[in-house]
Design an enzyme around this catalytic site. Structure first.
Site, PDB file in Angstrom:
ATOM      1  N   MET A   1       0.738  -1.335   0.082  1.00  0.00           N
ATOM      2  CA  MET A   1      -0.051   0.004   0.033  1.00  0.00           C
ATOM      3  C   MET A   1       1.002   1.309  -0.174  1.00  0.00           C
ATOM      4  O   MET A   1       0.767   2.115   0.708  1.00  0.00           O
ATOM      5  CB  MET A   1      -0.878  -0.195   1.095  1.00  0.00           C
ATOM      6  CG  MET A   1      -0.197  -0.097   2.509  1.00  0.00           C
ATOM      7  SD  MET A   1      -1.148  -1.245   3.592  1.00  0.00           S
ATOM      8  CE  MET A   1      -1.089  -2.585   2.786  1.00  0.00           C
ATOM      9  N   PRO A   2       1.819   1.314  -0.952  1.00  0.00           N
ATOM     10  CA  PRO A   2       2.570   2.601  -1.032  1.00  0.00           C
ATOM     11  C   PRO A   2       2.039   3.998  -1.400  1.00  0.00           C
ATOM     12  O   PRO A   2       0.875   3.881  -1.945  1.00  0.00           O
ATOM     13  CB  PRO A   2       3.514   2.291  -1.974  1.00  0.00           C
ATOM     14  CG  PRO A   2       3.707   0.750  -2.279  1.00  0.00           C
ATOM     15  CD  PRO A   2       2.195   0.530  -2.115  1.00  0.00           C
ATOM     16  N   TYR A   3       2.607   5.159  -0.908  1.00  0.00           N
ATOM     17  CA  TYR A   3       1.950   6.321  -1.235  1.00  0.00           C
ATOM     18  C   TYR A   3       2.934   6.992  -1.868  1.00  0.00           C
ATOM     19  O   TYR A   3       4.153   7.038  -0.923  1.00  0.00           O
ATOM     20  CB  TYR A   3       1.420   6.943   0.048  1.00  0.00           C
ATOM     21  CG  TYR A   3       1.140   8.540  -0.140  1.00  0.00           C
ATOM     22  CD1 TYR A   3      -0.125   8.814  -0.746  1.00  0.00           C
ATOM     23  CD2 TYR A   3       2.281   9.423   0.124  1.00  0.00           C
ATOM     24  CE1 TYR A   3      -0.483  10.082  -0.839  1.00  0.00           C
ATOM     25  CE2 TYR A   3       1.888  10.718   0.021  1.00  0.00           C
ATOM     26  CZ  TYR A   3       0.493  11.057  -0.437  1.00  0.00           C
ATOM     27  OH  TYR A   3       0.314  12.432  -0.725  1.00  0.00           O
ATOM     28  N   PHE A  41      -1.089   4.708  -4.326  1.00  0.00           N
ATOM     29  CA  PHE A  41      -1.537   5.755  -4.635  1.00  0.00           C
ATOM     30  C   PHE A  41      -0.397   6.826  -5.135  1.00  0.00           C
ATOM     31  O   PHE A  41       0.672   6.619  -4.604  1.00  0.00           O
ATOM     32  CB  PHE A  41      -1.993   6.549  -3.360  1.00  0.00           C
ATOM     33  CG  PHE A  41      -3.288   6.293  -2.731  1.00  0.00           C
ATOM     34  CD1 PHE A  41      -3.912   4.974  -3.200  1.00  0.00           C
ATOM     35  CD2 PHE A  41      -3.974   6.822  -1.737  1.00  0.00           C
ATOM     36  CE1 PHE A  41      -5.187   4.573  -2.579  1.00  0.00           C
ATOM     37  CE2 PHE A  41      -5.078   6.513  -1.321  1.00  0.00           C
ATOM     38  CZ  PHE A  41      -5.884   5.297  -1.595  1.00  0.00           C
TER      39      PHE A  41
END
Lengths: 67, 67, 67, 67, 67, 67
Positions: A1-3, A41
């Site tokens: 779930m990187p940003y 994201f």
């Protein structure tokens, strides 16, 4: 779930370029860390050249010198 | 003295909704961590849907598919 | 697909408190903006009191005065 | 290679004031940490007063009370 | 002079992977926007899984369910 | 009510230097924009040199070349 947050100066970045940044940054996280793209994201901030400084100088002024 | 940053897409967020986010986020810090609301900041960033990507796709395009 | 970043001083925030912040911030976005919780991210940064300043003073020093 | 981000409310900050913030923040990093100004970035974000909250209240409303 | 911030969970990201993220993100800005790599910064934040939430749940708990 | 975030590499920044950064950044906002120091926050992030890249290279490697 990187940003991923990408900040660039607001010098006529096109929709196609933004799409390429989003696609490329997401793929980078998949390739390097095997992250799930569905929960990756990417947010692009376009910053006015009056609001960005390098070396103590405003980028608007730096651009004039480069021109 | 917490600092809360909320990033959402700029899809017609009203003043009332912004006020509710600010009030709610501040109250959350009071309730959970007993923080002083007087020194709690909340900053809302509204991001153009062209500048936000999920799953490698631009949100503007995702919205068209959802419509 | 909101992104929420909460910065607090690193003064013994428990796992339970972090879970409550994550749950509460996500619910706030659902309640106020009808956002999908599945694509709502919350990231908590715990900042050393030596690295946070208010009113020009380091929080570590402010805490000593309050004690 | 420091990176400094300054967030202020968007209340008629002039180009000259932005230039002074960029120059001053860069000099601060030179003076305190002996950093190379050539690779010091400063980015100023101007935030609408509707999007900034303190003490659970929107700054737009706080400004009205102060007036 | 772009600035890229990549936030990932702190799950044993190696030095080699960090180097690959930095190289890849910098190259992306060169390829898409013709930016100068010499003034492109990449900062990677590794966030504890206790401090990251998705869907209102702490990632630490999500990982247990996936295991 | 400004918010200033200073990111530097974690190369032995002392408490005294952090205090000087906090004091100086706060004073800068007072001097340039007449802001109230009591509601000015400064947060310093110290980033591992493995996690910071310039010109596509990891700072840890750049430091070795400079040594």
């Amino acid at each position: 779930m990187p940003y991923v947050n990408i900040k660039v100066t607001d010098e006529q970045v096109t929709k196609e370029q933004k799409a390429a940044l989003i696609k490329g940054a997401t793929q980078l996280l998949v390739d390097v860390l095997n992250k799930n793209p569905a929960t990756t994201f990417v947010v692009i901030d376009e910053v006015n050249t009056d609001n960005w400084g390098v070396g103590g100088e405003v980028v608007t002024e730096l651009r004039k010198k480069q021109a």
